[in-house]
Design a protein around this motif. Sequence first.
Motif, PDB file in Angstrom:
ATOM      1  N   ASP A 619     -35.664 -21.395  67.186  1.00 40.77           N
ATOM      2  CA  ASP A 619     -35.419 -22.229  68.219  1.00 40.77           C
ATOM      3  C   ASP A 619     -36.448 -22.485  69.147  1.00 40.77           C
ATOM      4  O   ASP A 619     -37.353 -21.853  69.419  1.00 40.77           O
ATOM      5  CB  ASP A 619     -34.259 -21.486  69.008  1.00 40.77           C
ATOM      6  CG  ASP A 619     -33.384 -22.491  69.869  1.00 40.77           C
ATOM      7  OD1 ASP A 619     -33.494 -23.746  69.843  1.00 40.77           O
ATOM      8  OD2 ASP A 619     -32.433 -22.067  70.395  1.00 40.77           O
ATOM      9  N   TRP A 620     -36.394 -23.632  69.780  1.00 41.38           N
ATOM     10  CA  TRP A 620     -37.585 -24.219  70.753  1.00 41.38           C
ATOM     11  C   TRP A 620     -36.783 -25.279  71.781  1.00 41.38           C
ATOM     12  O   TRP A 620     -35.978 -25.645  71.404  1.00 41.38           O
ATOM     13  CB  TRP A 620     -38.783 -24.413  70.006  1.00 41.38           C
ATOM     14  CG  TRP A 620     -38.454 -25.911  69.419  1.00 41.38           C
ATOM     15  CD1 TRP A 620     -38.702 -27.195  69.492  1.00 41.38           C
ATOM     16  CD2 TRP A 620     -38.054 -25.993  68.111  1.00 41.38           C
ATOM     17  NE1 TRP A 620     -38.603 -28.292  68.938  1.00 41.38           N
ATOM     18  CE2 TRP A 620     -37.908 -27.531  67.626  1.00 41.38           C
ATOM     19  CE3 TRP A 620     -37.445 -25.180  67.109  1.00 41.38           C
ATOM     20  CZ2 TRP A 620     -37.268 -27.827  66.506  1.00 41.38           C
ATOM     21  CZ3 TRP A 620     -37.182 -25.607  66.058  1.00 41.38           C
ATOM     22  CH2 TRP A 620     -36.925 -26.937  65.668  1.00 41.38           C
ATOM     23  N   PRO A 621     -37.613 -25.207  72.944  1.00 35.81           N
ATOM     24  CA  PRO A 621     -36.836 -25.804  74.212  1.00 35.81           C
ATOM     25  C   PRO A 621     -36.904 -27.463  73.912  1.00 35.81           C
ATOM     26  O   PRO A 621     -36.238 -28.077  74.672  1.00 35.81           O
ATOM     27  CB  PRO A 621     -37.608 -25.284  75.182  1.00 35.81           C
ATOM     28  CG  PRO A 621     -38.953 -24.900  74.726  1.00 35.81           C
ATOM     29  CD  PRO A 621     -38.793 -24.558  73.545  1.00 35.81           C
ATOM     30  N   THR A 622     -37.800 -27.942  73.037  1.00 36.72           N
ATOM     31  CA  THR A 622     -37.952 -29.537  73.171  1.00 36.72           C
ATOM     32  C   THR A 622     -37.261 -30.244  72.086  1.00 36.72           C
ATOM     33  O   THR A 622     -37.331 -29.629  71.144  1.00 36.72           O
ATOM     34  CB  THR A 622     -39.409 -29.749  73.264  1.00 36.72           C
ATOM     35  OG1 THR A 622     -40.232 -28.996  72.112  1.00 36.72           O
ATOM     36  CG2 THR A 622     -40.020 -29.341  74.503  1.00 36.72           C
ATOM     37  N   PRO A 623     -36.714 -31.411  72.039  1.00 32.42           N
ATOM     38  CA  PRO A 623     -36.106 -32.254  70.952  1.00 32.42           C
ATOM     39  C   PRO A 623     -37.358 -32.648  69.909  1.00 32.42           C
ATOM     40  O   PRO A 623     -37.212 -33.891  69.702  1.00 32.42           O
ATOM     41  CB  PRO A 623     -35.287 -33.218  71.686  1.00 32.42           C
ATOM     42  CG  PRO A 623     -36.410 -33.567  72.952  1.00 32.42           C
ATOM     43  CD  PRO A 623     -36.996 -32.380  73.331  1.00 32.42           C
ATOM     44  N   ASP A 624     -38.225 -31.807  69.432  1.00 32.44           N
ATOM     45  CA  ASP A 624     -39.126 -32.253  68.672  1.00 32.44           C
ATOM     46  C   ASP A 624     -39.035 -31.544  67.252  1.00 32.44           C
ATOM     47  O   ASP A 624     -38.097 -31.201  66.880  1.00 32.44           O
ATOM     48  CB  ASP A 624     -40.447 -32.450  69.101  1.00 32.44           C
ATOM     49  CG  ASP A 624     -40.857 -31.497  70.091  1.00 32.44           C
ATOM     50  OD1 ASP A 624     -40.188 -30.087  69.775  1.00 32.44           O
ATOM     51  OD2 ASP A 624     -41.517 -31.465  71.021  1.00 32.44           O
ATOM     52  N   ASP A 625     -40.223 -31.352  66.652  1.00 28.48           N
ATOM     53  CA  ASP A 625     -40.061 -30.828  65.159  1.00 28.48           C
ATOM     54  C   ASP A 625     -40.821 -29.673  64.980  1.00 28.48           C
ATOM     55  O   ASP A 625     -42.447 -29.729  64.859  1.00 28.48           O
ATOM     56  CB  ASP A 625     -40.595 -31.832  64.391  1.00 28.48           C
ATOM     57  CG  ASP A 625     -40.013 -31.607  62.872  1.00 28.48           C
ATOM     58  OD1 ASP A 625     -39.182 -30.749  62.617  1.00 28.48           O
ATOM     59  OD2 ASP A 625     -40.460 -32.426  61.963  1.00 28.48           O
ATOM     60  N   LEU A 626     -40.325 -28.238  64.776  1.00 36.46           N
ATOM     61  CA  LEU A 626     -41.013 -27.409  64.249  1.00 36.46           C
ATOM     62  C   LEU A 626     -40.255 -27.110  62.964  1.00 36.46           C
ATOM     63  O   LEU A 626     -39.118 -27.241  62.676  1.00 36.46           O
ATOM     64  CB  LEU A 626     -40.863 -25.924  65.072  1.00 36.46           C
ATOM     65  CG  LEU A 626     -41.688 -26.219  66.483  1.00 36.46           C
ATOM     66  CD1 LEU A 626     -41.407 -24.786  67.016  1.00 36.46           C
ATOM     67  CD2 LEU A 626     -43.081 -26.344  66.223  1.00 36.46           C
ATOM     68  N   ASP A 627     -40.874 -26.527  61.745  1.00 33.72           N
ATOM     69  CA  ASP A 627     -40.338 -25.992  60.437  1.00 33.72           C
ATOM     70  C   ASP A 627     -40.663 -24.444  60.239  1.00 33.72           C
ATOM     71  O   ASP A 627     -41.578 -24.075  60.956  1.00 33.72           O
ATOM     72  CB  ASP A 627     -40.807 -26.715  59.296  1.00 33.72           C
ATOM     73  CG  ASP A 627     -40.297 -28.324  59.401  1.00 33.72           C
ATOM     74  OD1 ASP A 627     -39.379 -28.492  60.129  1.00 33.72           O
ATOM     75  OD2 ASP A 627     -40.592 -29.038  58.330  1.00 33.72           O
ATOM     76  N   LEU A 628     -39.868 -24.226  59.312  1.00 35.05           N
ATOM     77  CA  LEU A 628     -39.680 -22.681  59.089  1.00 35.05           C
ATOM     78  C   LEU A 628     -40.011 -22.371  57.481  1.00 35.05           C
ATOM     79  O   LEU A 628     -39.153 -23.040  56.981  1.00 35.05           O
ATOM     80  CB  LEU A 628     -38.850 -22.033  59.433  1.00 35.05           C
ATOM     81  CG  LEU A 628     -38.125 -20.776  59.257  1.00 35.05           C
ATOM     82  CD1 LEU A 628     -39.503 -19.563  59.931  1.00 35.05           C
ATOM     83  CD2 LEU A 628     -36.939 -20.118  59.840  1.00 35.05           C
ATOM     84  N   THR A 629     -40.872 -21.336  56.897  1.00 31.76           N
ATOM     85  CA  THR A 629     -41.060 -20.742  56.039  1.00 31.76           C
ATOM     86  C   THR A 629     -40.947 -19.612  55.637  1.00 31.76           C
ATOM     87  O   THR A 629     -41.789 -18.821  56.665  1.00 31.76           O
ATOM     88  CB  THR A 629     -42.293 -21.476  54.962  1.00 31.76           C
ATOM     89  OG1 THR A 629     -42.210 -23.172  55.307  1.00 31.76           O
ATOM     90  CG2 THR A 629     -42.131 -21.028  53.687  1.00 31.76           C
ATOM     91  N   VAL A 630     -40.369 -18.859  54.791  1.00 29.70           N
ATOM     92  CA  VAL A 630     -40.460 -17.474  54.952  1.00 29.70           C
ATOM     93  C   VAL A 630     -41.086 -16.996  53.432  1.00 29.70           C
ATOM     94  O   VAL A 630     -40.739 -17.454  52.291  1.00 29.70           O
ATOM     95  CB  VAL A 630     -38.817 -16.730  54.947  1.00 29.70           C
ATOM     96  CG1 VAL A 630     -38.671 -15.178  54.845  1.00 29.70           C
ATOM     97  CG2 VAL A 630     -38.406 -17.335  56.032  1.00 29.70           C
ATOM     98  N   PHE A 631     -41.909 -15.890  53.682  1.00 25.85           N
ATOM     99  CA  PHE A 631     -42.510 -15.679  52.493  1.00 25.85           C
ATOM    100  C   PHE A 631     -42.254 -13.982  52.261  1.00 25.85           C
ATOM    101  O   PHE A 631     -42.166 -13.389  53.303  1.00 25.85           O
ATOM    102  CB  PHE A 631     -44.037 -15.652  52.700  1.00 25.85           C
ATOM    103  CG  PHE A 631     -44.414 -17.221  52.797  1.00 25.85           C
ATOM    104  CD1 PHE A 631     -44.874 -17.862  51.350  1.00 25.85           C
ATOM    105  CD2 PHE A 631     -44.727 -17.749  53.861  1.00 25.85           C
ATOM    106  CE1 PHE A 631     -45.310 -19.281  51.689  1.00 25.85           C
ATOM    107  CE2 PHE A 631     -45.298 -19.086  53.981  1.00 25.85           C
ATOM    108  CZ  PHE A 631     -45.346 -19.809  52.950  1.00 25.85           C
ATOM    109  N   ARG A 632     -42.421 -13.577  50.921  1.00 24.14           N
ATOM    110  CA  ARG A 632     -42.531 -12.191  50.605  1.00 24.14           C
ATOM    111  C   ARG A 632     -43.650 -11.702  50.356  1.00 24.14           C
ATOM    112  O   ARG A 632     -44.287 -12.260  49.591  1.00 24.14           O
ATOM    113  CB  ARG A 632     -41.317 -11.703  49.565  1.00 24.14           C
ATOM    114  CG  ARG A 632     -41.078 -10.159  49.714  1.00 24.14           C
ATOM    115  CD  ARG A 632     -40.355  -9.948  48.458  1.00 24.14           C
ATOM    116  NE  ARG A 632     -40.228  -8.474  48.155  1.00 24.14           N
ATOM    117  CZ  ARG A 632     -39.985  -7.860  47.025  1.00 24.14           C
ATOM    118  NH1 ARG A 632     -39.791  -8.782  45.749  1.00 24.14           N
ATOM    119  NH2 ARG A 632     -40.203  -6.551  46.555  1.00 24.14           N
TER     120      ARG A 632
END
Length: 734
Positions: A619-632
Motif C-alpha cells: 500500500d502507498w498513499p498516492t494514486p499511481d503505480d508501484l508493483d510487487l514481486t516475491v522471490f524465494r
Amino acid sequence: MTWDDLVRYSPHSLGPPTGSTTMNRTRSRTALAAAAVTLALGATTLAQPTQATPPTAAALDLFAPQLVTVDTPTRGDKARLQKLGLDLTEHAGHDYVEVVLHTPADLAALTGAGFTYDVRIADLVKRGVEIAEINEAYAARVGRSKLPSGNTDYRTLDDYNADMTALAKQHPTLVKKFALKRPSLDGRTVYGVEIGRDVRQPLSGQPTFLLMGVHHAREWPSGELAMEFAVDLATSYGKNKRITSLLNRGRVIVVPVVNVDGFTLSRTDGEFVDLRALNESDPLGGTTSVLATPGQTYKRKNCRVVDGQDTPDGTCLLTLNSNGGFGLGVDLNRNDGGFWGGPGAAGTLPDAQEVGTGLADPTYRGAGPFSEPETKNIQDLVSSRQVTMLISNHTFSNLVLRPNGVNPSTIGFDGLPVGDAPDEESLKQLGAKMTAANGYANIHGWQLYDTTGTTEDWSYNATGGFGYTFEIGANEFHPPFPEVVDEYVGAGKHAGKGNREAYLVALEHAVDTRFSGVIKGKAPRGAVIRLSKTFQTPTWESSFRDRIDTPVRVGKAGGFSMIVNPSTRPVVQPRTYQKTGDKPTAVKVIEENTPAPNGFTDTTFTVPQGVDLWRTELDWPTPDDLDLTVFRKVGGDLVEVGTSGGLPGEKEMVELPEPAAGTYVLRVINYASVAPSYTLTESFFDAEVVTTKGKRESYRLTCEVDGKVLQSMRVFIGRGQVKQVDLGECRRRA
C-alpha cells in the motif's frame, strides 16, 4: 532478387494463383509473374505513390509491421500487457511475451504503458520476401522433401482440398473425404478426411483422434503438419505394423484448415511474385513491391464483419480496412463454449478492468459461445463421436499446452477456484510422452497467460476426452518451409521423431482403454446403439445447452464393443481447494522509503514452517503505480514465486499457499509513483482443505431398429471400466 524486384500477389480481383494439385509440388513465383502482367499493374493500387515515380525515402521509412519481445518480469506485467489490445503471440516465457506491432499506434500503446522491448523481426514484409526466396531455393535444391507428401512449399486452400480428394481416391477403403456441416461466412466449404480400416462403413465402436490446423489464419504450419500426418497414415497402412494396428482399432479425423476464409486471405497475401521479367511493363520499374503493411498475411481471426449477421460471400475483403488484418473478425480459439467469456478473451466493448479493446481486439471472443460457423463445425464433430484424443495445432513457441487455460487459483463461474483439471496427472504424463518426441515444453496454457474459450478447454470439460494445443516451431508464424519439414520428421536429437511421433503417441492414447470406458453387449444385427446425453456447459457468466450423440451400428455377428469417454464430465467432478480462515494468525507491518522511478527496493522476510497461506499486501498513499514481486532465496539465486502488477492506483497483493519455510525477498518496483514511502503488510493464515461435492452423470443408451427405440437405459462408466449391458428387450422386440 532484391526488394524492388518483388510485388506481393494481390488475389482480391483476379482469384488465387493456379498451380499443381499433386502431392509433390513446387511453385515458381517467376513463372506466375510471367503470365500475370495485369496482375502486377492491378496490385499497384494497393500502395503506389502519388505520381509514377520511385518511392521517396520517406515512403520507405513508413512503419514496418514487426515482431518484438516485450519484457514482462512479473505476472502482473503480463496482465497489463493483455489489457492493451495488442496482437500477443503464444511465444512467451516467465519474463517475456512476443507481440506483433502492426501500426505506429500499437507501438505508441506499448511504450506509453511503460514497457521495454527488443525487436525480433524488424520488418515482417521484408521477412516474407526472404522466406519466399528461401522456399524457392529449397524446392530447386531438393526436388522432394522428407515429408510424406514430398512437398517443398506451403499449400493453398485449393491444394489442401485437392490433396484430400486425391488421398481418398488413392485409398478408397481407408480414407474418406467429407464436408463439415456449415460453410464459412464467405461461403467456403470446410473439408476433412477420416482415416481408418473400412472407413466407409458405419462406426462400430471405434474411438476417434481429432487433429486440426489453422484456427488462426497466419499459422500455416499448423495445417501442413495435420495434412502430412493424414498422408503418412494413408501411405503407411499395411506397411508399418504400428500404424496398421492403430488404424484397425481407431479412427483419425484430420481437419487441416478450420479457418478457411482467414487462411485464404493470409496465404494468398503471403505469396510473392517475381517481377524481374515484367519490369518493362511495370511503370514503377519493379518498385510496386514497396507496401506499408503485410495486408492479410498476419491475419489471426476469422472473417466475421458484423456480429450475428451473415454477409454476402466476398465481404471478408472488407477486413482490409484493418492494418495487419487483425481488427475485424472473431478469435476462433476464444469462441468455444468452455468457460467462454472469462479471462484472456476480449468482449464486445472495451473494458479497462479486463483484457481487451472490444471488437477490434486480437482475442475478441465473439457474440456468444460457438457463435461462429467454424467453431460450431468442431462442436458438431466432437459431439457426434467419442473423441478420446484431440490436438489443435497452432504456431509458434514449441509448446504442448494442456487444460485448463486459467490459473487454478482463479475464481471461476461458480464463485470457487477453477482448480486443476481432475485428470491433471494423466494429462501431464501424456504431455511428457509427446514432448519427449518433439522436444517442446510440457505446460499449462495459463503459464503463458490466462485464456478461456479455447478448443481443448471445451472438449475436455464437455466430453472427458484428453485435449491439447501444439504450438509448432520456435520463432515465426510461418517460417521457411525447411523448418516445417524438421518440425514433422524431427531434427537434431529428435531426428526421426518430431511431431510425427508425438501424433502417433496421441493416437495410441486414443485407443488405450485404460483412459476410456468400454461398453459391450449383444443386439439385433443392423441395430443402432446410441449413446447420448444433454447437459449445461458453463460459461464464465451463465451456461448453454450442450450435447453428445454418438451412434454405432451393430454388425452381422450381433455383438458390439464401444470405446467411450467417461460418463461424468470433468467440469462437474469434485474439486479440491484451500479455504482460508477469516482472520490472520500473525501480522507484521514493514515501512520503507519508495525507490527512485524505475528502481526497486528489496526487503528480506522469513517464513516459518507450517504456514497454510502467506499474504503480502503493498500500500502507498498516492494514486499511481508501484508493483510487487516475491522471490524465494535458493542457494545464491532468487526464484520468483509471486507477482502483482495492477493498473495505476490499484494496490498490490501476492498470496502464496503453503509457502516453503525459508528466506524470501519482497521487491517493490517504482513504475510511476511519487509516494515518499510504502507499507508492506505480511499476514499468515490457517486454511482448511475443501472438496466440492461434484456430481455423477450417466449416458442414455438406446437400442434402435428401423428408427424406433426398442430399449433405453442409463449407463454410468469411468476410465478403465468395462460395462456389459443387457439388451434382451431390444432383441425380443426386434
